[in-house]
Design a protein around this motif. Structure first.
Motif, PDB file in Angstrom:
ATOM      1  N   PHE A   1      41.184  10.627 -38.714  1.00  0.00           N
ATOM      2  CA  PHE A   1      41.244  11.289 -36.923  1.00  0.00           C
ATOM      3  C   PHE A   1      42.266  12.469 -37.426  1.00  0.00           C
ATOM      4  N   LEU A   2      43.126  12.624 -37.780  1.00  0.00           N
ATOM      5  CA  LEU A   2      44.156  13.753 -38.538  1.00  0.00           C
ATOM      6  C   LEU A   2      43.829  14.640 -38.300  1.00  0.00           C
ATOM      7  N   ALA A   3      42.980  14.736 -39.663  1.00  0.00           N
ATOM      8  CA  ALA A   3      42.192  15.931 -40.025  1.00  0.00           C
ATOM      9  C   ALA A   3      40.983  16.443 -39.350  1.00  0.00           C
ATOM     10  N   LEU A   4      40.445  15.565 -39.038  1.00  0.00           N
ATOM     11  CA  LEU A   4      39.052  16.006 -37.831  1.00  0.00           C
ATOM     12  C   LEU A   4      39.659  17.128 -36.814  1.00  0.00           C
ATOM     13  N   MET A   5      40.679  16.531 -35.628  1.00  0.00           N
ATOM     14  CA  MET A   5      41.622  17.115 -34.734  1.00  0.00           C
ATOM     15  C   MET A   5      42.377  18.766 -35.202  1.00  0.00           C
ATOM     16  N   MET A   6      42.106  17.975 -36.729  1.00  0.00           N
ATOM     17  CA  MET A   6      42.956  19.477 -37.252  1.00  0.00           C
ATOM     18  C   MET A   6      41.960  20.947 -37.195  1.00  0.00           C
ATOM     19  N   VAL A   7      40.534  20.054 -37.781  1.00  0.00           N
ATOM     20  CA  VAL A   7      39.564  21.005 -38.288  1.00  0.00           C
ATOM     21  C   VAL A   7      39.293  21.578 -36.358  1.00  0.00           C
ATOM     22  N   VAL A   8      39.190  20.907 -36.360  1.00  0.00           N
ATOM     23  CA  VAL A   8      38.682  21.193 -34.142  1.00  0.00           C
ATOM     24  C   VAL A   8      39.561  21.828 -33.293  1.00  0.00           C
ATOM     25  N   THR A   9      40.521  21.932 -33.359  1.00  0.00           N
ATOM     26  CA  THR A   9      41.508  22.363 -32.877  1.00  0.00           C
ATOM     27  C   THR A   9      41.795  23.433 -33.132  1.00  0.00           C
ATOM     28  N   GLY A  10      41.897  24.215 -34.574  1.00  0.00           N
ATOM     29  CA  GLY A  10      42.176  24.680 -35.490  1.00  0.00           C
ATOM     30  C   GLY A  10      40.946  25.966 -35.369  1.00  0.00           C
ATOM     31  N   SER A  11      39.835  25.850 -35.640  1.00  0.00           N
ATOM     32  CA  SER A  11      38.482  26.028 -34.475  1.00  0.00           C
ATOM     33  C   SER A  11      38.733  26.723 -33.418  1.00  0.00           C
ATOM     34  N   ILE A  12      38.723  25.510 -32.630  1.00  0.00           N
ATOM     35  CA  ILE A  12      38.951  26.470 -31.071  1.00  0.00           C
ATOM     36  C   ILE A  12      39.877  27.030 -30.752  1.00  0.00           C
ATOM     37  N   ASN A  13      41.276  27.297 -31.585  1.00  0.00           N
ATOM     38  CA  ASN A  13      42.365  28.063 -31.370  1.00  0.00           C
ATOM     39  C   ASN A  13      41.483  29.856 -31.413  1.00  0.00           C
TER      40      ASN A  13
ATOM     41  N   LEU B   1      38.894  30.277 -31.643  1.00  0.00           N
ATOM     42  CA  LEU B   1      36.863  30.802 -30.998  1.00  0.00           C
ATOM     43  C   LEU B   1      37.713  31.222 -29.874  1.00  0.00           C
ATOM     44  N   SER B   2      38.503  30.585 -29.463  1.00  0.00           N
ATOM     45  CA  SER B   2      38.368  30.448 -27.769  1.00  0.00           C
ATOM     46  C   SER B   2      39.415  31.863 -27.734  1.00  0.00           C
ATOM     47  N   THR B   3      40.197  32.851 -28.446  1.00  0.00           N
ATOM     48  CA  THR B   3      41.119  33.764 -28.225  1.00  0.00           C
ATOM     49  C   THR B   3      39.882  34.678 -28.427  1.00  0.00           C
ATOM     50  N   LYS B   4      38.877  34.673 -29.708  1.00  0.00           N
ATOM     51  CA  LYS B   4      37.950  35.558 -30.079  1.00  0.00           C
ATOM     52  C   LYS B   4      36.806  35.746 -28.407  1.00  0.00           C
ATOM     53  N   TRP B   5      36.532  34.733 -27.515  1.00  0.00           N
ATOM     54  CA  TRP B   5      35.714  34.697 -27.121  1.00  0.00           C
ATOM     55  C   TRP B   5      36.348  35.159 -25.619  1.00  0.00           C
ATOM     56  N   ALA B   6      37.939  34.876 -25.794  1.00  0.00           N
ATOM     57  CA  ALA B   6      38.086  35.566 -24.055  1.00  0.00           C
ATOM     58  C   ALA B   6      37.968  37.311 -24.591  1.00  0.00           C
TER      59      ALA B   6
ATOM     60  N   LEU C   1      35.453  31.678 -16.673  1.00  0.00           N
ATOM     61  CA  LEU C   1      35.425  31.947 -18.381  1.00  0.00           C
ATOM     62  C   LEU C   1      36.453  32.309 -19.798  1.00  0.00           C
ATOM     63  N   ILE C   2      37.385  33.439 -18.904  1.00  0.00           N
ATOM     64  CA  ILE C   2      38.574  33.992 -19.395  1.00  0.00           C
ATOM     65  C   ILE C   2      39.764  32.688 -19.240  1.00  0.00           C
ATOM     66  N   LEU C   3      39.995  32.376 -17.702  1.00  0.00           N
ATOM     67  CA  LEU C   3      41.070  31.431 -18.279  1.00  0.00           C
ATOM     68  C   LEU C   3      40.450  30.244 -18.401  1.00  0.00           C
ATOM     69  N   VAL C   4      39.683  29.629 -18.850  1.00  0.00           N
ATOM     70  CA  VAL C   4      39.091  29.122 -19.826  1.00  0.00           C
ATOM     71  C   VAL C   4      39.891  29.077 -21.133  1.00  0.00           C
ATOM     72  N   ALA C   5      38.911  30.114 -21.569  1.00  0.00           N
ATOM     73  CA  ALA C   5      39.355  30.261 -23.292  1.00  0.00           C
ATOM     74  C   ALA C   5      41.028  30.319 -23.371  1.00  0.00           C
ATOM     75  N   THR C   6      41.626  31.063 -22.464  1.00  0.00           N
ATOM     76  CA  THR C   6      43.026  31.404 -22.249  1.00  0.00           C
ATOM     77  C   THR C   6      43.866  29.939 -22.503  1.00  0.00           C
ATOM     78  N   LEU C   7      43.279  28.590 -21.734  1.00  0.00           N
ATOM     79  CA  LEU C   7      43.289  27.282 -21.647  1.00  0.00           C
ATOM     80  C   LEU C   7      43.792  26.913 -23.212  1.00  0.00           C
ATOM     81  N   GLY C   8      41.934  26.728 -23.338  1.00  0.00           N
ATOM     82  CA  GLY C   8      41.572  26.875 -24.333  1.00  0.00           C
ATOM     83  C   GLY C   8      42.541  26.305 -25.808  1.00  0.00           C
ATOM     84  N   THR C   9      43.446  28.441 -25.861  1.00  0.00           N
ATOM     85  CA  THR C   9      44.129  28.750 -26.331  1.00  0.00           C
ATOM     86  C   THR C   9      45.353  28.083 -26.757  1.00  0.00           C
ATOM     87  N   ILE C  10      45.731  27.634 -25.185  1.00  0.00           N
ATOM     88  CA  ILE C  10      47.087  27.072 -25.072  1.00  0.00           C
ATOM     89  C   ILE C  10      46.905  25.702 -25.680  1.00  0.00           C
ATOM     90  N   ILE C  11      46.428  24.638 -25.507  1.00  0.00           N
ATOM     91  CA  ILE C  11      45.442  23.338 -25.520  1.00  0.00           C
ATOM     92  C   ILE C  11      45.235  22.858 -27.299  1.00  0.00           C
TER      93      ILE C  11
END
Length: 365
Positions: A9-21, A23-28, A261-271
């Motif tokens: 679970f920790l390994a999956l969380m690290m890959v998923v949240t790190g990728s989201i970080n 991608l969300s920044t570039k998406w914004a 959508l920018i707000l969603v991407a920004t919150l995605g970066t923070i979380i």
């Protein structure tokens, strides 16, 4: 040894949240919104995004305090260590983090998100060099071979960006500048890791608490800088806001308010940065720093595949070759490749254990 369900679970969380970080920044950066001058343009506010990243790190301190409170009678593995120290010892690390992350996010606005993620792998090279200089570390032959593979992979990725400027890029010069800025940022991030290794780990500070305090210092300092940057003129090609200054936080907040959508991407970066730090630290504690670095390589693959899927860039086989060299170099550096028994030296394994300490406290991002 097989992973437990919690470790998986920790390994999956690290890959998923790190990728989201990433991608969300570039998406914004790829989204358009009406700014303070009434014109519609792309969202380009790297220093504001850095502040959001530090806000996410601050959440780690909140989580740490909650864990301390809830386990005050029993204790918890995340709170083990010296909780009583002078927090200002983390100030230099926070400043390195502030400068490095800001430069990275500027580079991200100029190049592909996959190249951004791949070039972050160059930090291994700079950490190794700085560790030899300031921590009296010895780099063994296996690690040197890994570094050579990583450098070759980064060279292939950089040349590919220069040869095939297309998609959402701003041209060959933009791509090259972005790639070079990301590499420069890794030098500064390597300084942060070596500082943490030399001055912070000896105090046995709980990693989650250290990341949280770095977030507090980084966010506080950047809040002051955002006011200053609001009035400082920016050089050509970096004045992407109505005032032509280094950063226009008012324009950034207006753009966020005008495009959900920018707000969603920004919150995605923070979380995501908060969960990424938590999962990364937990992976280091539950498994190893080597596992953490391998998972970070998997995160690079995920980011690259998503960027291809959403057509942020075109596929080029040379980039696949570069990515393969990066993965090979990481595996060789961390001793994951099989070695001939006659060439194996037990002392090398013992010596190599200390070189991976740079991943014990770091965040992401």
């Amino acid at each position: 040894m097989a992973f437990t369900p919690y470790q998986r679970f920790l390994a999956l969380m690290m890959v998923v949240t790190g990728s989201i970080n990433s991608l969300s920044t570039k998406w914004a950066d790829s989204l358009n919104s009406k700014g303070s001058d009434g014109n519609v343009r792309s969202f380009s506010h790297p220093f504001l995004q850095t502040a959001c990243m530090f806000l996410g790190e601050m959440l780690c301190l909140l989580v740490f305090k909650l864990v301390v409170w809830n386990t005050r009678n029993t204790g918890h593995s995340l709170t083990n260590g010296n909780q009583y120290f002078n927090p200002f010892i983390l100030m230099p690390a926070a400043m390195f983090d502030l400068i490095g992350t800001s430069i990275m996010y500027i580079g991200l606005t100029l190049t592909y998100v996959s190249s951004f993620q791949m070039f972050r792998g160059s930090i291994i090279v700079f950490v190794a060099i700085l560790s030899m200089t300031f921590c009296d570390r010895q780099i063994i032959r296996r690690e040197t071979m890994g570094i050579v593979c990583i450098v070759m992979g980064l060279f292939i990725v950089g040349v590919t960006d220069a040869m095939y400027p297309s998609g959402e890029s701003k041209g060959r010069n933009s791509l090259i500048t972005g790639d070079l800025l990301i590499i420069l940022a890794q030098v500064i991030s390597a300084c942060q890791m070596v500082y943490e290794e030399k001055y912070v780990t000896v105090l046995n500070i709980p990693p989650l608490q250290a990341v949280g305090w770095e977030g507090v210092f980084g966010f506080s300092m950047l809040s002051v800088l955002l006011v200053i940057f609001y009035w400082v003129p920016a050089p050509p090609h970096f004045d992407n806001n109505p005032r032509g200054t280094v950063e226009d936080i008012v324009d950034g907040l207006i753009q966020i308010g005008n495009n959900p959508l920018i707000l969603v991407a920004t919150l995605g970066t923070i979380i995501s940065i908060a969960f990424f730090n938590f999962s990364g630290i937990s992976v280091t504690k539950e498994m190893s720093a080597t596992t953490r670095m391998v998972l970070d390589s998997i995160r690079t693959l995920v980011v690259w595949m998503v960027s291809l899927g959403v057509r942020w860039q075109a596929f080029h086989w040379q980039q696949l070759l570069g990515f393969g060299m990066l993965i090979l170099g990481t595996c060789v550096y961390n001793g994951l490749m099989p070695q001939c028994s006659r060439n194996s030296d037990p002392s090398n394994d013992e010596e190599s254990q200390v070189v991976n300490a740079e991943a014990d406290i770091t965040e992401e991002a």
